[in-house]
Motif scaffolding. Sequence first.
Motif, PDB file in Angstrom:
ATOM      1  N   HIS A  77     -33.488 -24.262  19.501  1.00 61.88           N
ATOM      2  CA  HIS A  77     -34.200 -25.005  18.973  1.00 61.88           C
ATOM      3  C   HIS A  77     -35.901 -24.923  18.448  1.00 61.88           C
ATOM      4  CE1 HIS A  77     -33.904 -27.200  22.640  1.00 61.88           C
ATOM      5  NE2 HIS A  77     -34.912 -28.107  21.581  1.00 61.88           N
ATOM      6  N   ASN A  78     -35.456 -25.461  17.017  1.00 58.61           N
ATOM      7  CA  ASN A  78     -36.788 -25.366  16.949  1.00 58.61           C
ATOM      8  C   ASN A  78     -37.492 -24.151  17.138  1.00 58.61           C
ATOM      9  OD1 ASN A  78     -39.092 -27.083  16.636  1.00 58.61           O
ATOM     10  ND2 ASN A  78     -39.609 -27.485  18.947  1.00 58.61           N
ATOM     11  N   MET A 130     -22.218 -21.383  15.415  1.00 57.12           N
ATOM     12  CA  MET A 130     -21.458 -22.888  14.702  1.00 57.12           C
ATOM     13  C   MET A 130     -22.227 -23.520  13.595  1.00 57.12           C
ATOM     14  SD  MET A 130     -19.204 -23.886  16.665  1.00 57.12           S
ATOM     15  CE  MET A 130     -18.455 -22.557  18.303  1.00 57.12           C
ATOM     16  N   GLN A 131     -23.436 -22.246  12.884  1.00 55.31           N
ATOM     17  CA  GLN A 131     -24.011 -23.695  11.951  1.00 55.31           C
ATOM     18  C   GLN A 131     -23.181 -22.564  10.926  1.00 55.31           C
ATOM     19  OE1 GLN A 131     -28.280 -21.978  11.850  1.00 55.31           O
ATOM     20  NE2 GLN A 131     -28.470 -23.363  13.738  1.00 55.31           N
ATOM     21  N   ARG A 132     -23.369 -23.239   9.637  1.00 58.14           N
ATOM     22  CA  ARG A 132     -22.321 -22.973   7.980  1.00 58.14           C
ATOM     23  C   ARG A 132     -20.629 -23.032   8.345  1.00 58.14           C
ATOM     24  NH1 ARG A 132     -25.260 -21.333   3.760  1.00 58.14           N
ATOM     25  NH2 ARG A 132     -23.920 -22.618   2.338  1.00 58.14           N
ATOM     26  N   PRO A 134     -29.851 -30.594   4.616  1.00 60.01           N
ATOM     27  CA  PRO A 134     -30.207 -30.094   3.256  1.00 60.01           C
ATOM     28  C   PRO A 134     -29.817 -31.380   2.465  1.00 60.01           C
ATOM     29  CG  PRO A 134     -28.812 -28.458   4.238  1.00 60.01           C
ATOM     30  CD  PRO A 134     -29.131 -29.853   5.288  1.00 60.01           C
ATOM     31  N   LYS A 191     -23.816 -33.820  -1.140  1.00 59.23           N
ATOM     32  CA  LYS A 191     -22.230 -34.126  -1.023  1.00 59.23           C
ATOM     33  C   LYS A 191     -21.586 -35.331   0.004  1.00 59.23           C
ATOM     34  CE  LYS A 191     -20.850 -30.657   1.398  1.00 59.23           C
ATOM     35  NZ  LYS A 191     -20.966 -28.995   2.042  1.00 59.23           N
ATOM     36  N   ALA A 220     -28.490 -30.231  -0.478  1.00 59.01           N
ATOM     37  CA  ALA A 220     -26.724 -30.265  -1.186  1.00 59.01           C
ATOM     38  C   ALA A 220     -26.217 -30.722  -0.066  1.00 59.01           C
ATOM     39  CB  ALA A 220     -26.927 -28.758  -1.208  1.00 59.01           C
ATOM     40  N   MET A 221     -26.539 -31.496   1.224  1.00 60.62           N
ATOM     41  CA  MET A 221     -25.164 -31.212   1.494  1.00 60.62           C
ATOM     42  C   MET A 221     -25.483 -33.366   1.972  1.00 60.62           C
ATOM     43  SD  MET A 221     -24.912 -31.285   6.089  1.00 60.62           S
ATOM     44  CE  MET A 221     -26.454 -32.453   6.572  1.00 60.62           C
ATOM     45  N   VAL A 247     -29.486 -31.439  15.369  1.00 59.61           N
ATOM     46  CA  VAL A 247     -29.040 -28.929  16.149  1.00 59.61           C
ATOM     47  C   VAL A 247     -28.590 -28.519  15.443  1.00 59.61           C
ATOM     48  CG1 VAL A 247     -29.990 -28.312  17.934  1.00 59.61           C
ATOM     49  CG2 VAL A 247     -31.056 -30.207  16.752  1.00 59.61           C
ATOM     50  N   ILE A 248     -27.719 -28.130  14.829  1.00 59.27           N
ATOM     51  CA  ILE A 248     -26.717 -26.905  15.325  1.00 59.27           C
ATOM     52  C   ILE A 248     -26.161 -25.626  15.958  1.00 59.27           C
ATOM     53  CG2 ILE A 248     -24.330 -26.127  14.166  1.00 59.27           C
ATOM     54  CD1 ILE A 248     -24.903 -29.643  13.678  1.00 59.27           C
ATOM     55  N   GLU A 266     -35.982 -27.644   8.749  1.00 59.40           N
ATOM     56  CA  GLU A 266     -34.934 -27.916   8.390  1.00 59.40           C
ATOM     57  C   GLU A 266     -33.585 -28.560   9.154  1.00 59.40           C
ATOM     58  OE1 GLU A 266     -33.123 -23.154   8.519  1.00 59.40           O
ATOM     59  OE2 GLU A 266     -31.940 -24.093   9.894  1.00 59.40           O
ATOM     60  N   CYS A 311     -32.978 -36.268  12.760  1.00 63.04           N
ATOM     61  CA  CYS A 311     -32.089 -34.518  12.574  1.00 63.04           C
ATOM     62  C   CYS A 311     -30.864 -34.431  13.149  1.00 63.04           C
ATOM     63  CB  CYS A 311     -33.134 -34.874  14.335  1.00 63.04           C
ATOM     64  SG  CYS A 311     -33.203 -32.981  14.913  1.00 63.04           S
ATOM     65  N   CYS A 370     -37.328 -29.297  22.292  1.00 63.72           N
ATOM     66  CA  CYS A 370     -38.179 -30.789  22.683  1.00 63.72           C
ATOM     67  C   CYS A 370     -36.843 -32.356  22.091  1.00 63.72           C
ATOM     68  CB  CYS A 370     -37.830 -31.274  20.197  1.00 63.72           C
ATOM     69  SG  CYS A 370     -36.651 -30.788  19.881  1.00 63.72           S
ATOM     70  N   LEU A 393     -20.163 -28.259  10.413  1.00 64.08           N
ATOM     71  CA  LEU A 393     -20.713 -29.303  11.391  1.00 64.08           C
ATOM     72  C   LEU A 393     -21.774 -30.130  11.331  1.00 64.08           C
ATOM     73  CD1 LEU A 393     -19.702 -29.942  14.142  1.00 64.08           C
ATOM     74  CD2 LEU A 393     -21.029 -28.369  15.349  1.00 64.08           C
ATOM     75  N   ALA A 394     -22.421 -30.166  10.694  1.00 69.54           N
ATOM     76  CA  ALA A 394     -23.538 -30.602  10.426  1.00 69.54           C
ATOM     77  C   ALA A 394     -22.779 -32.086   9.230  1.00 69.54           C
ATOM     78  CB  ALA A 394     -24.885 -30.687   9.546  1.00 69.54           C
TER      79      ALA A 394
HETATM   80  C1  LIG Z   1     -29.436 -27.405   8.773  1.00 70.71           C
HETATM   81  C2  LIG Z   1     -28.898 -27.495   9.449  1.00 70.71           C
HETATM   82  C3  LIG Z   1     -28.595 -28.315  10.480  1.00 70.71           C
HETATM   83  C4  LIG Z   1     -27.120 -27.736   8.874  1.00 70.71           C
HETATM   84  O1  LIG Z   1     -26.129 -27.492  10.014  1.00 70.71           O
HETATM   85  P1  LIG Z   1     -24.600 -26.720   9.616  1.00 70.71           P
HETATM   86  O2  LIG Z   1     -23.757 -27.513  10.192  1.00 70.71           O
HETATM   87  O3  LIG Z   1     -25.156 -25.647   9.359  1.00 70.71           O
HETATM   88  O4  LIG Z   1     -24.442 -27.467   7.858  1.00 70.71           O
HETATM   89  P2  LIG Z   1     -22.727 -26.955   7.308  1.00 70.71           P
HETATM   90  O5  LIG Z   1     -22.210 -26.117   7.167  1.00 70.71           O
HETATM   91  O6  LIG Z   1     -22.128 -28.963   7.271  1.00 70.71           O
HETATM   92  O7  LIG Z   1     -23.561 -27.357   5.714  1.00 70.71           O
HETATM   93  C5  LIG Z   1     -23.155 -28.126   4.809  1.00 70.71           C
HETATM   94  C6  LIG Z   1     -24.387 -27.721   3.586  1.00 70.71           C
HETATM   95  O8  LIG Z   1     -25.807 -27.818   3.564  1.00 70.71           O
HETATM   96  C7  LIG Z   1     -25.892 -26.365   2.898  1.00 70.71           C
HETATM   97  N1  LIG Z   1     -26.433 -25.893   4.395  1.00 70.71           N
HETATM   98  C8  LIG Z   1     -26.063 -25.486   4.860  1.00 70.71           C
HETATM   99  N2  LIG Z   1     -26.896 -23.960   5.943  1.00 70.71           N
HETATM  100  C9  LIG Z   1     -26.920 -23.283   4.654  1.00 70.71           C
HETATM  101  C10 LIG Z   1     -28.164 -22.578   4.758  1.00 70.71           C
HETATM  102  N3  LIG Z   1     -28.109 -21.684   5.683  1.00 70.71           N
HETATM  103  N4  LIG Z   1     -28.346 -21.699   3.035  1.00 70.71           N
HETATM  104  C11 LIG Z   1     -28.129 -22.674   2.150  1.00 70.71           C
HETATM  105  N5  LIG Z   1     -27.184 -23.554   2.461  1.00 70.71           N
HETATM  106  C12 LIG Z   1     -27.309 -24.143   3.507  1.00 70.71           C
HETATM  107  C13 LIG Z   1     -25.173 -25.607   1.723  1.00 70.71           C
HETATM  108  O9  LIG Z   1     -25.439 -27.082   0.801  1.00 70.71           O
HETATM  109  C14 LIG Z   1     -23.642 -26.591   2.430  1.00 70.71           C
HETATM  110  O10 LIG Z   1     -22.189 -26.665   2.063  1.00 70.71           O
HETATM  111  P3  LIG Z   1     -21.950 -25.701   1.536  1.00 70.71           P
HETATM  112  O11 LIG Z   1     -21.235 -25.367   2.816  1.00 70.71           O
HETATM  113  O12 LIG Z   1     -20.058 -26.439   1.105  1.00 70.71           O
HETATM  114  O13 LIG Z   1     -22.383 -25.289   0.872  1.00 70.71           O
HETATM  115  C15 LIG Z   1     -28.623 -26.095  10.742  1.00 70.71           C
HETATM  116  O14 LIG Z   1     -28.907 -25.075  10.248  1.00 70.71           O
HETATM  117  C16 LIG Z   1     -29.724 -26.399  11.997  1.00 70.71           C
HETATM  118  O15 LIG Z   1     -29.467 -26.867  13.009  1.00 70.71           O
HETATM  119  N6  LIG Z   1     -30.520 -25.723  11.924  1.00 70.71           N
HETATM  120  C17 LIG Z   1     -31.315 -25.755  12.569  1.00 70.71           C
HETATM  121  C18 LIG Z   1     -32.093 -26.901  12.769  1.00 70.71           C
HETATM  122  C19 LIG Z   1     -32.404 -27.238  14.194  1.00 70.71           C
HETATM  123  O16 LIG Z   1     -33.972 -27.006  13.946  1.00 70.71           O
HETATM  124  N7  LIG Z   1     -33.376 -28.251  14.598  1.00 70.71           N
HETATM  125  C20 LIG Z   1     -34.259 -28.813  15.668  1.00 70.71           C
HETATM  126  C21 LIG Z   1     -35.041 -29.251  15.418  1.00 70.71           C
HETATM  127  S1  LIG Z   1     -36.095 -29.969  16.825  1.00 70.71           S
END
Ligand SMILES: CC(C)(COP(=O)(O)OP(=O)(O)OC[C@H]1O[C@@H](n2cnc3c(N)ncnc32)[C@H](O)[C@@H]1OP(=O)(O)O)[C@@H](O)C(=O)NCCC(=O)NCCS
Length: 196
Positions: A25-26, A127-129, A170, A176, A172-173, A122-123, A166, A120, A34, A132-133
């Motif tokens: 992460h991060n 498990m992303q996309r 997002p 939604k 968009a989420m 963290v996925i 990130e 915040c 973190c 889950l978030a």
């Molecule tokens: C950003 C993050 C929270 C999204 O979590 P996720 O579980 O993958 O998100 P979801 O699957 O619920 O997606 C929800 C919506 O967000 C948007 N989205 C999420 N990831 C996306 C991507 N990579 N690109 C474009 N849109 C995205 C889309 O609109 C998506 O809806 P859709 O799938 O119907 O198109 C995740 O990628 C993450 O944890 N990233 C790392 C964050 C990090 O570094 N954290 C530590 C900081 S110290």
Amino acid sequence: MEFEIRKLTPDLAEDYAHFFDVTPHNVLTDGGKCYCVTWRSDDSYIGNGDHWFSTPEERRAHALQFVRSGSLQGYLAYYGGEVVGWCNANADCSLCIDYLRSFWPIEEYPEDVRVKSVFCFVIAPNMQRKGLATQLLERVCKDAADDGFDFVEAYANEDLIGTEDEFRGPLAMYEKCGFHTYAEREGRAVVRKALK
Ligand SMILES: CC(C)(COP(=O)(O)OP(=O)(O)OC[C@H]1O[C@@H](n2cnc3c(N)ncnc32)[C@H](O)[C@@H]1OP(=O)(O)O)[C@@H](O)C(=O)NCCC(=O)NCCS
């Protein structure tokens, strides 16, 4: 995909810390672990206004302490018995949004208004996309409504995917899930979902 989402409670402190031990992460900033403690703006900070505890070990120890005392709040997502996701959703905003006020147009809340702040996500990378978030955010909103909060608030940026912001989630989420942009400044949006 079916995840089990559990509210973070003191007995889950070790699960919480282990998730940060083993989950990348991060990665877009310095890759440091973190433990989701760097957002706090209370006396737990050390040194010269720097909100980054100096070592991962120190951050881990603080995280355990904060989870056990109940001041670090949020939800863990489990899959196959392992934690695969985290959402920081805090009820005591005084601990978390003061530093953000320098950047986001966040208002001071009247005393009788209860706000749940989403800080915040963290996925785990594998498990992303998978929604889950979104599931975590929906659970935050459901519990906040059940607990009598007035609204859930989050602090997002336009086009944050692929940037170091990130973790804010997002736009968009949020849209939604029924949030709308309440205030906006220089591409930084305060998004809210009213619960009453
Ligand atoms: C950003 C993050 C929270 C999204 O979590 P996720 O579980 O993958 O998100 P979801 O699957 O619920 O997606 C929800 C919506 O967000 C948007 N989205 C999420 N990831 C996306 C991507 N990579 N690109 C474009 N849109 C995205 C889309 O609109 C998506 O809806 P859709 O799938 O119907 O198109 C995740 O990628 C993450 O944890 N990233 C790392 C964050 C990090 O570094 N954290 C530590 C900081 S110290």
